[in-house]
Design an enzyme around this catalytic site. Structure first.
Site, PDB file in Angstrom:
ATOM      1  N   SER A   8       0.664  -1.154  -0.168  1.00  0.00           N
ATOM      2  CA  SER A   8       0.096  -0.122   0.060  1.00  0.00           C
ATOM      3  C   SER A   8       0.877   1.392  -0.078  1.00  0.00           C
ATOM      4  CB  SER A   8      -0.976  -0.258   1.066  1.00  0.00           C
ATOM      5  OG  SER A   8      -1.781  -0.992   1.132  1.00  0.00           O
ATOM      6  N   THR A  41       7.114   1.244   1.045  1.00  0.00           N
ATOM      7  CA  THR A  41       8.460   1.825   0.501  1.00  0.00           C
ATOM      8  C   THR A  41       8.824   3.393   0.561  1.00  0.00           C
ATOM      9  OG1 THR A  41       8.678  -0.282  -0.455  1.00  0.00           O
ATOM     10  CG2 THR A  41      10.549   1.270  -1.066  1.00  0.00           C
ATOM     11  N   TRP A  42       7.653   3.722  -0.139  1.00  0.00           N
ATOM     12  CA  TRP A  42       7.595   5.155  -0.329  1.00  0.00           C
ATOM     13  C   TRP A  42       7.257   5.942   0.770  1.00  0.00           C
ATOM     14  CZ3 TRP A  42       2.496   7.913  -2.836  1.00  0.00           C
ATOM     15  CH2 TRP A  42       2.830   9.045  -3.233  1.00  0.00           C
ATOM     16  N   HIS A  89       3.787  -3.895   9.545  1.00  0.00           N
ATOM     17  CA  HIS A  89       2.525  -4.395   8.787  1.00  0.00           C
ATOM     18  C   HIS A  89       1.523  -4.857   9.744  1.00  0.00           C
ATOM     19  CE1 HIS A  89       4.021  -3.633   4.832  1.00  0.00           C
ATOM     20  NE2 HIS A  89       4.837  -4.567   4.502  1.00  0.00           N
ATOM     21  N   SER A 131      -1.365  -4.825  -6.673  1.00  0.00           N
ATOM     22  CA  SER A 131       0.263  -4.695  -6.341  1.00  0.00           C
ATOM     23  C   SER A 131       0.786  -5.987  -5.564  1.00  0.00           C
ATOM     24  CB  SER A 131       0.261  -3.471  -5.413  1.00  0.00           C
ATOM     25  OG  SER A 131       1.768  -3.269  -4.994  1.00  0.00           O
ATOM     26  N   LYS A 177       4.805   0.000 -10.783  1.00  0.00           N
ATOM     27  CA  LYS A 177       4.281   1.389 -11.233  1.00  0.00           C
ATOM     28  C   LYS A 177       3.932   2.325 -10.323  1.00  0.00           C
ATOM     29  CE  LYS A 177       1.861  -1.139 -15.461  1.00  0.00           C
ATOM     30  NZ  LYS A 177       0.507  -1.173 -16.092  1.00  0.00           N
TER      31      LYS A 177
END
Length: 277
Positions: free
Chosen positions: A22, A25-26, A83, A115, A240
């Site tokens: 979700s 990483t970002w 998580h 994803s 993506k």
């Protein structure tokens, strides 16, 4: 279980909580860069240029069990991720008395599934049969998923964010994509390190946003090769990162089934999802 029983939170700890696939990483890249911007500039010598975000912001369980006290988790404020569903967090993190801060990033359930399917397909051992889209979707709809059903995970944190907004920041992946500067400012303020007027004028927020973008991180050598820990293959962490990509994979019947489940499980709690931008 060891973490749940023995981990002791500190008042200024910051936990990044995300359902798998979700935007973990970002969010790690953004939070680390914002929190430590006084020590590193986006343009040179930034740790993200040579280290994967999962190395810089460790998962709570791994950092605790490895006694990784040389990483940023030993510093103040400590920044780590999980998580784990809210109900299963260590009691000290949830304690009203301690009151450490939690940032939750929520992504719409359709893109989250797609994803996850791509990620687990790549990570699946060669000795196992490939997991078809139909089989994976059926498992997802039945709640057979890492860290439990999507709806339980999201609602656990959503309800707490309504009860204790001063200690919970609930962000959505889609809002962050649509207006990264606004929500990076919210994130910085929540973590106790708001951007100054000078930093805004100098374009520092935009620099950090570009550094942490999926397009930039994907092209870094450190994220094209190697692993983070024993399981995460770095290049599988970046696909993506788009909003609405689910329309290219889910059939109308699948969408109808998931629509019904989400309405049944989450209706009445005031939480809605953006499925496109």
């Amino acid at each position: 279980m060891a973490v749940r029983q023995h981990f002791q939170a500190r008042q200024n700890d910051i936990t990044l909580a995300v359902f798998p696939k979700s935007g973990t990483t970002w969010l790690k890249a953004l939070a680390f860069s914002i929190l430590h911007r006084q020590h590193y500039t986006p343009s040179q010598n930034h740790p993200l240029l040579t280290s994967n975000p999962h190395t810089l912001v460790p998962f709570l369980g791994k950092a605790f069990l490895d006694q990784d006290l040389t990483s940023n988790i030993a510093h103040s404020p400590r920044l780590f991720s999980t998580h784990t569903p809210y109900h299963a967090l260590p009691p000290s993190i949830k304690s009203f008395a301690i009151g450490c801060r939690i940032v939750y990033l929520c992504r719409n359930p359709y893109d989250t599934f797609i994803s996850a399917w791509h990620f687990f397909t790549k990570a699946r051992p060669d000795n196992l049969e490939p997991l078809s889209l139909n089989d994976a979707f059926d498992m997802y709809c039945r709640g057979v998923f890492a860290y439990g059903p999507f709806w339980d995970h999201v609602l656990g944190y959503w309800k707490e964010s309504l009860e204790r907004p001063q200690k919970f920041l609930f962000l959505t992946y889609e809002d962050l994509k649509d207006n990264p500067i606004l929500h990076m400012k919210r994130l910085a303020e929540f973590m106790g390190v708001p951007f100054s007027v000078e930093e805004e004028k100098e374009g520092l927020i935009e620099e950090i946003s570009r550094l942490c973008s999926i397009n930039n991180l994907r092209e870094l050598d450190v994220n094209k090769t190697g692993k983070t820990g024993s399981l995460l293959v770095n290049k599988t962490l970046f696909r993506k990162g788009e909003v609405g990509d689910w329309v290219n994979s889910l059939t109308p019947e699948m969408v109808e089934r998931l629509d019904k489940i989400i309405k049944e499980k989450m209706d009445g709690f005031g939480l809605t999802f953006k499925t496109s931008l």
